[in-house]
Enzyme design. Structure first.
Site, PDB file in Angstrom:
ATOM      1  N   LYS A 181     -12.135  89.332  39.430  1.00  0.00           N
ATOM      2  CA  LYS A 181     -11.163  88.532  38.671  1.00  0.00           C
ATOM      3  C   LYS A 181     -11.825  87.337  37.998  1.00  0.00           C
ATOM      4  O   LYS A 181     -11.155  86.567  37.342  1.00  0.00           O
ATOM      5  CB  LYS A 181     -10.039  88.057  39.591  1.00  0.00           C
ATOM      6  CG  LYS A 181      -9.046  89.150  39.941  1.00  0.00           C
ATOM      7  CD  LYS A 181      -7.692  88.579  40.299  1.00  0.00           C
ATOM      8  CE  LYS A 181      -6.662  89.685  40.415  1.00  0.00           C
ATOM      9  NZ  LYS A 181      -5.364  89.185  40.832  1.00  0.00           N
ATOM     10  N   ARG A 190       8.152  85.893  39.463  1.00  0.00           N
ATOM     11  CA  ARG A 190       8.553  84.953  38.415  1.00  0.00           C
ATOM     12  C   ARG A 190       9.442  85.582  37.355  1.00  0.00           C
ATOM     13  O   ARG A 190      10.318  84.944  36.827  1.00  0.00           O
ATOM     14  CB  ARG A 190       7.311  84.384  37.712  1.00  0.00           C
ATOM     15  CG  ARG A 190       6.655  83.284  38.482  1.00  0.00           C
ATOM     16  CD  ARG A 190       5.246  83.120  38.059  1.00  0.00           C
ATOM     17  NE  ARG A 190       4.489  84.317  38.400  1.00  0.00           N
ATOM     18  CZ  ARG A 190       3.187  84.414  38.299  1.00  0.00           C
ATOM     19  NH1 ARG A 190       2.501  83.417  37.819  1.00  0.00           N
ATOM     20  NH2 ARG A 190       2.559  85.511  38.665  1.00  0.00           N
ATOM     21  N   HIS A 220       3.342  78.177  43.740  1.00  0.00           N
ATOM     22  CA  HIS A 220       2.940  78.723  45.040  1.00  0.00           C
ATOM     23  C   HIS A 220       3.522  77.883  46.178  1.00  0.00           C
ATOM     24  O   HIS A 220       4.032  78.405  47.168  1.00  0.00           O
ATOM     25  CB  HIS A 220       1.411  78.686  45.206  1.00  0.00           C
ATOM     26  CG  HIS A 220       0.634  79.565  44.263  1.00  0.00           C
ATOM     27  ND1 HIS A 220      -0.374  79.073  43.467  1.00  0.00           N
ATOM     28  CD2 HIS A 220       0.695  80.893  44.009  1.00  0.00           C
ATOM     29  CE1 HIS A 220      -0.920  80.068  42.777  1.00  0.00           C
ATOM     30  NE2 HIS A 220      -0.282  81.186  43.072  1.00  0.00           N
ATOM     31  N   SER A 232      -1.338  80.268  37.606  1.00  0.00           N
ATOM     32  CA  SER A 232      -2.683  79.686  37.660  1.00  0.00           C
ATOM     33  C   SER A 232      -3.395  79.902  36.331  1.00  0.00           C
ATOM     34  O   SER A 232      -4.133  79.045  35.862  1.00  0.00           O
ATOM     35  CB  SER A 232      -3.494  80.339  38.786  1.00  0.00           C
ATOM     36  OG  SER A 232      -2.875  80.124  40.026  1.00  0.00           O
TER      37      SER A 232
HETATM   38  P1  ADP Z   1      -2.623  87.288  42.476  1.00  0.00           P
HETATM   39  O1  ADP Z   1      -3.914  87.306  41.740  1.00  0.00           O
HETATM   40  O2  ADP Z   1      -2.644  88.034  43.771  1.00  0.00           O
HETATM   41  O3  ADP Z   1      -1.397  87.619  41.652  1.00  0.00           O
HETATM   42  P2  ADP Z   1      -1.768  84.523  42.348  1.00  0.00           P
HETATM   43  O4  ADP Z   1      -2.411  83.346  42.993  1.00  0.00           O
HETATM   44  O5  ADP Z   1      -1.713  84.543  40.862  1.00  0.00           O
HETATM   45  O6  ADP Z   1      -2.504  85.767  42.947  1.00  0.00           O
HETATM   46  O7  ADP Z   1      -0.278  84.663  42.886  1.00  0.00           O
HETATM   47  C1  ADP Z   1      -0.019  84.855  44.244  1.00  0.00           C
HETATM   48  C2  ADP Z   1       1.463  85.139  44.413  1.00  0.00           C
HETATM   49  O8  ADP Z   1       2.205  83.973  44.049  1.00  0.00           O
HETATM   50  C3  ADP Z   1       2.009  86.267  43.526  1.00  0.00           C
HETATM   51  O9  ADP Z   1       2.990  86.978  44.255  1.00  0.00           O
HETATM   52  C4  ADP Z   1       2.637  85.542  42.368  1.00  0.00           C
HETATM   53  O10 ADP Z   1       3.675  86.294  41.786  1.00  0.00           O
HETATM   54  C5  ADP Z   1       3.181  84.302  43.092  1.00  0.00           C
HETATM   55  N1  ADP Z   1       3.353  83.182  42.184  1.00  0.00           N
HETATM   56  C6  ADP Z   1       2.437  82.633  41.370  1.00  0.00           C
HETATM   57  N2  ADP Z   1       2.978  81.619  40.644  1.00  0.00           N
HETATM   58  C7  ADP Z   1       4.276  81.532  41.032  1.00  0.00           C
HETATM   59  C8  ADP Z   1       5.389  80.713  40.642  1.00  0.00           C
HETATM   60  N3  ADP Z   1       5.264  79.804  39.683  1.00  0.00           N
HETATM   61  N4  ADP Z   1       6.578  80.917  41.252  1.00  0.00           N
HETATM   62  C9  ADP Z   1       6.690  81.874  42.205  1.00  0.00           C
HETATM   63  N5  ADP Z   1       5.706  82.692  42.604  1.00  0.00           N
HETATM   64  C10 ADP Z   1       4.517  82.525  42.026  1.00  0.00           C
END
Ligand code: ADP
Length: 183
Positions: free
Chosen positions: A53, A102, A29, A140
């Site tokens: 979630k 990703r 992130h 995450s």
């Molecule tokens: P959500 O539940 O909305 O997917 P996340 O916190 O899992 O929330 O992810 C938020 C955003 O960050 C999403 O667009 C996800 O694809 C992106 N994201 C999460 N991990 C990574 C990473 N390692 N590299 C790039 N983008 C990421």
């Protein structure tokens, strides 16, 4: 863009909203945020309050971790929201929704969400940033799984998140016992 138009408020400059669960925030992130700061004047990390979630960390805990990490970066703001993202974005002066990609597996879901948001607000675009090669495997969800089983996640999430994970899973914290949010 003319001054005063949406997304270019006199005080804020060009603003992007980065919505997500951030349960917890990872270096994946953070990498997206840092690269977005090359394009935008401000990035608002907007934590979605979605109990469905079944998050590990409460919204307050997630917000505190994000704020603690970015405490010396005034260009990054942290907030939380309930309900529709487009309604939240409309209350800010953001021009763009920022999301990370990703793998191709992210694409379909993200494509549907971006299309839905655009149909709800035709002025709103979603900007996707490709993950960096160092973090394409970081999510995450996997961080929580590995941490729960006692595996090391150092280097994939900030140290303050490592410690919060250990506290949650009742694993030994190496340094001090009582740790503030911002150390
Ligand atoms: P959500 O539940 O909305 O997917 P996340 O916190 O899992 O929330 O992810 C938020 C955003 O960050 C999403 O667009 C996800 O694809 C992106 N994201 C999460 N991990 C990574 C990473 N390692 N590299 C790039 N983008 C990421």
């Amino acid at each position: 863009m003319e001054k005063g138009k949406k997304g270019e408020g006199k005080d804020m400059g060009k603003v992007a909203i980065y919505p997500g669960s951030f349960d917890p925030i990872t270096y994946g992130h953070i990498d997206v945020v840092e690269r977005a700061l090359e394009i935008f004047d401000k990035v608002i990390i907007a934590i979605a309050e979605n109990e469905e979630k079944r998050p590990l960390f409460s919204v307050e805990e997630r917000l505190q971790m994000v704020k603690a990490f970015f405490k010396d970066t005034p260009k990054v703001l942290a907030d939380s929201f309930k309900g529709l993202l487009v309604d939240y974005v409309a209350k800010t002066n953001a021009i763009v929704i920022l999301r990370g990609l990703r793998a191709t597996s992210d694409f379909e879901y993200e494509f549907h969400m971006a299309s839905m948001n655009r149909s709800l607000n035709t002025h709103l675009d979603t900007l996707f940033m490709m993950t960096s090669k160092d973090y394409f495997f970081v999510s995450s969800r996997t961080i929580k799984e590995v941490a729960r089983l006692g595996g090391g996640v150092e280097g994939l999430v900030p140290d303050l998140v490592v410690r919060r994970l250990k506290e949650k899973f009742k694993l030994p914290v190496t340094k001090k016992k009582q740790i503030g949010w911002d150390d």
